[in-house]
Design a protein around this motif. Structure first.
Motif, PDB file in Angstrom:
ATOM      1  N   SER A 100       0.534  -0.584   0.097  1.00 18.73           N
ATOM      2  CA  SER A 100       0.191  -0.342   0.012  1.00 18.73           C
ATOM      3  C   SER A 100       1.157   0.942   0.266  1.00 18.73           C
ATOM      4  CB  SER A 100      -1.242  -0.004   1.487  1.00 18.73           C
ATOM      5  OG  SER A 100      -0.681  -0.117   2.579  1.00 18.73           O
ATOM      6  N   LYS A 126      -9.943   0.040  -4.589  1.00 17.74           N
ATOM      7  CA  LYS A 126      -9.998   0.095  -3.497  1.00 17.74           C
ATOM      8  C   LYS A 126     -11.146   0.126  -2.579  1.00 17.74           C
ATOM      9  CE  LYS A 126      -5.435   3.662  -2.883  1.00 17.74           C
ATOM     10  NZ  LYS A 126      -5.003   4.246  -2.316  1.00 17.74           N
ATOM     11  N   GLU A 138      -9.372  -1.108   1.214  1.00 13.52           N
ATOM     12  CA  GLU A 138      -9.169   0.526   1.593  1.00 13.52           C
ATOM     13  C   GLU A 138      -9.612   0.430   2.958  1.00 13.52           C
ATOM     14  OE1 GLU A 138     -11.345   3.929   0.882  1.00 13.52           O
ATOM     15  OE2 GLU A 138     -12.709   2.932  -0.411  1.00 13.52           O
TER      16      GLU A 138
END
Lengths: 272, 390
Positions: A100, A126, A138
């Motif tokens: 990430s 995401k 996410e």
């Protein structure tokens, strides 16, 4: 062609600026709380955990996934994580590697055991669901201060604990949310609750963290071990679909000796 | 939960206290061909069952392991499709920056979807699937070096696996039946020829790059007439160099595979290049829509043994991101030089924790008798595969 697009893009830019400008800058209080939150969660180096994911649909039917997760702390950028699936059985051995990033798209690879194939996958997903659950990718990626702009909203009590209520506006245009509201406990700077608002600003999901446990990790400087808090139970409820997901962590281990080399895509096929 | 088997038996061999993990699947498959057969003796339906358990025996805290994966299929129609293979039977030794494996194994190279041009280590188990995704276990000594400057894979490949071919009653075959028992080789060592391969690969930010070389027995046979009404495979010696590159730029995946190959009778170049674009969260749902397009080219043109000499592949993939991991793939490969195409629809979904259902439909059309697809033109097929995973 330009004659058509230029005014349109200008308009969009103007509208966007007008809409965002009040929150372009974080207020100092919100930002400093979040910086302290990050600081307190820095220095764990690596972790490994076993997870059970319980999915419940609107009719109350449930299904379960079992996976293991390995994480590597990366200074100055988002963390690296490797997830290995144990059930459902048809995806057993599937491994998901993610680097990430604070800004821009994450790097993601998927290992498909049936074909012995490692696939680099498009990572603008995401906002997509993780394993058919109510968690988006996410929601599970590492917290980085730069991912949001902050607005301090005041104090509140959550389950008897004093918290600060803070609004988070994602800085990434590919985020699935217009904003998050987080409740941070004043003693340990842990997130106790997060509300997710969709792109139309409607309340989408509520995530609650419970059963927090502290893990001690020896630090390179100083004799004192540092304590890191992890919630053993994450429960997320989707208010728009009625579906929910519970994530039970167990066997959390820290500073397990994982290195960059363990997060190389060529090692996905040996992940077990 | 993985079944763990007590180590009583193993301790008898003085192996360290450990447990064998067993996983795998059993599947039931029904293939139905909707048109009457083009060639005599071919059937219209085939039912089969297949089993593929995988045994994993780690020791030294997982630094060493033995992996054994046999496979077998029993087919109601085609004796050649009733077959077995050892997919994996290997010892693996894993270190931080290097790995070694010895035994039978499967290795995949490549990035594209419409064909796997540079994937050369393993022989294709052609009777298993229409798209040739399924491979046979290859004997190998395989060393991997994992370094900052990339990953190097070096292979010594002693022993050759012959391609499988549908038998007389089977569909999806050449007009004349291939007799694999009479296989011929350029090398006097025949199937015992030792092949070599080397690959370097590295990730540069958004780019994944691989370069490889291979020298040895060609996995793809040249089919030669034999006894008037049969074909036999002839396996030449060849070498090739290849590259495979993928750029991952947001929603776009750009892919290319290319090779230069020199064999006994010809040398040529071939390539496949294209993209996959993913539309995330289609119309405010959880569904991702993928759009794929790849162009396939082979310098040999219409003389190529592959149908992918000047062909465009168009496909779309729907990923539902639901609890059952449902997916649908639709694809068409169209020849740009002559009237010939193949199309497929593949769908799969899960039931509960153990079951997966796959549906597959294939369409073939060709109006040119010199086209490799011509012999499949009446083999439009529906296939249902129900698989139980344990």
């Amino acid at each position: 062609m330009k004659k058509i697009y230029l005014p349109l893009s200008l308009t969009v830019a103007l509208v966007a600026t007008a809409a965002i400008s009040p929150v372009l800058a974080s207020d100092n209080q919100g930002l400093s709380i979040m910086q302290e939150r990050k600081l307190r969660d820095t220095g764990w180096r690596s972790s490994e955990a076993t997870l059970a994911m319980h999915l419940t649909n609107a009719q109350g039917q449930t299904s379960t996934r079992n996976l293991r997760m390995k994480n590597l702390e990366v200074a100055g950028d988002g963390d690296k994580s490797l997830s290995i699936f144990d059930t459902p059985h048809d995806v057993q051995g599937t491994a998901f590697l993610s680097f990430s990033h604070v800004t821009g798209a994450d790097d993601q690879w998927l290992y498909l055991p049936a074909l012995k194939r490692v696939k680099r996958i498009a990572s603008r997903n995401k906002s997509g669901p993780f394993m058919g659950s109510e968690f988006a990718y996410e929601d599970l990626s590492s917290f980085e201060v730069e991912k949001y702009r902050y607005q301090y909203l005041g104090e509140a009590d959550i389950g008897g604990e004093k918290t600060w209520k803070i609004e988070n506006i994602p800085t990434d245009q590919y985020s699935g949310y217009s904003k998050l509201i987080t409740w941070i406990d004043q003693q340990h700077y842990r997130v106790l609750k997060t509300e997710y608002y969709d792109r139309k600003s409607a309340l989408l999901k509520t995530l609650t963290f419970s059963d927090y446990q502290a893990y001690e990790v020896k630090q390179e400087t100083g004799d004192e071990n540092k304590r890191f808090w992890r919630a053993n139970l994450l429960a997320i409820e989707n208010h728009q679909t009625g579906k929910s997901t519970k994530l039970n962590f167990s066997e959390y281990r820290f500073d397990t000796g994982l290195t960059e080399a363990d997060f190389n895509k060529s090692k996905l096929k040996r992940a077990r | 939960m993985k079944p763990y088997f007590a180590a009583a038996l193993l301790s008898a061999f003085h192996l360290p206290a450990t447990a064998v993990e067993i996983q795998g699947s059993i599947s039931l498959q029904q293939r139905s061909f909707v048109e009457s057969a083009q060639f005599s003796h071919q059937g219209d339906n085939q039912t089969s069952i297949a089993i593929e358990p995988e045994l994993y025996l780690p020791w030294n805290d997982g630094q060493d392991a033995f992996i054994f994966t046999p496979f077998a299929r029993l087919d109601s129609l085609d004796d050649e499709r009733s077959h077995w293979d050892i997919q994996e039977a290997k010892w693996v030794h894993l270190r931080d920056d290097w790995e070694f494996e010895l035994g039978l194994g499967i290795v995949f190279w490549g990035v594209t979807e419409s064909q796997h041009l540079v994937d050369v280590i393993n022989q294709t188990d052609q009777v298993e699937t229409v798209n040739g995704d399924r491979k046979l276990g290859q004997p190998m000594a395989h060393l991997s070096l994992i370094r900052d400057w990339g990953v190097v894979n070096a292979f010594i490949l002693p022993g050759f696996r012959e391609r499988t071919f549908a038998g007389e009653k089977g569909r999806l075959r050449t007009p004349l039946v291939v007799n694999p028992d009479q296989a011929q080789y350029e090398s006097s060592a025949k199937a015992k020829h030792i092949d070599f391969a080397l690959r370097w690969s590295r990730t540069f930010g958004d780019w994944d790059v691989g370069v490889a070389g291979f020298k040895g027995t060609d996995r793809e046979p040249i089919l030669q007439p034999y006894n008037q009404n049969e074909l036999v495979p002839y396996y030449q010696q060849m070498w090739q160099i290849s590259t495979d590159i993928q750029a991952t730029l947001g929603e776009w995946l750009w892919k290319i595979e290319a090779l230069h190959k020199e064999g006994q009778f010809e040398h040529y170049q071939a390539g496949v290049a294209g993209f996959e674009y993913t539309l995330i969260g289609l119309a405010d749902t959880n569904i991702d829509l993928g759009l794929l397009s790849e162009y396939n080219w082979d310098q040999r043109g219409l003389n190529a043994s592959t149908p992918y000499q000047n062909d465009l592949f168009l496909g779309t993939r729907l990923v539902f991101n639901d609890v059952d991991g449902s997916e649908i793939l639709l694809g068409v490969a169209r020849d740009l030089e002559q009237m010939s195409y193949s199309g497929r629809i593949e769908g799969s979904t899960r039931f509960g924790q153990h079951w997966r259902l796959n549906l597959e439909a294939w369409l073939f059309y060709s109006s040119e008798s010199n086209d490799p697809l011509y012999s499949l033109k009446d083999d439009d097929m529906l296939s249902i595969n129900l698989e139980y995973f344990f």
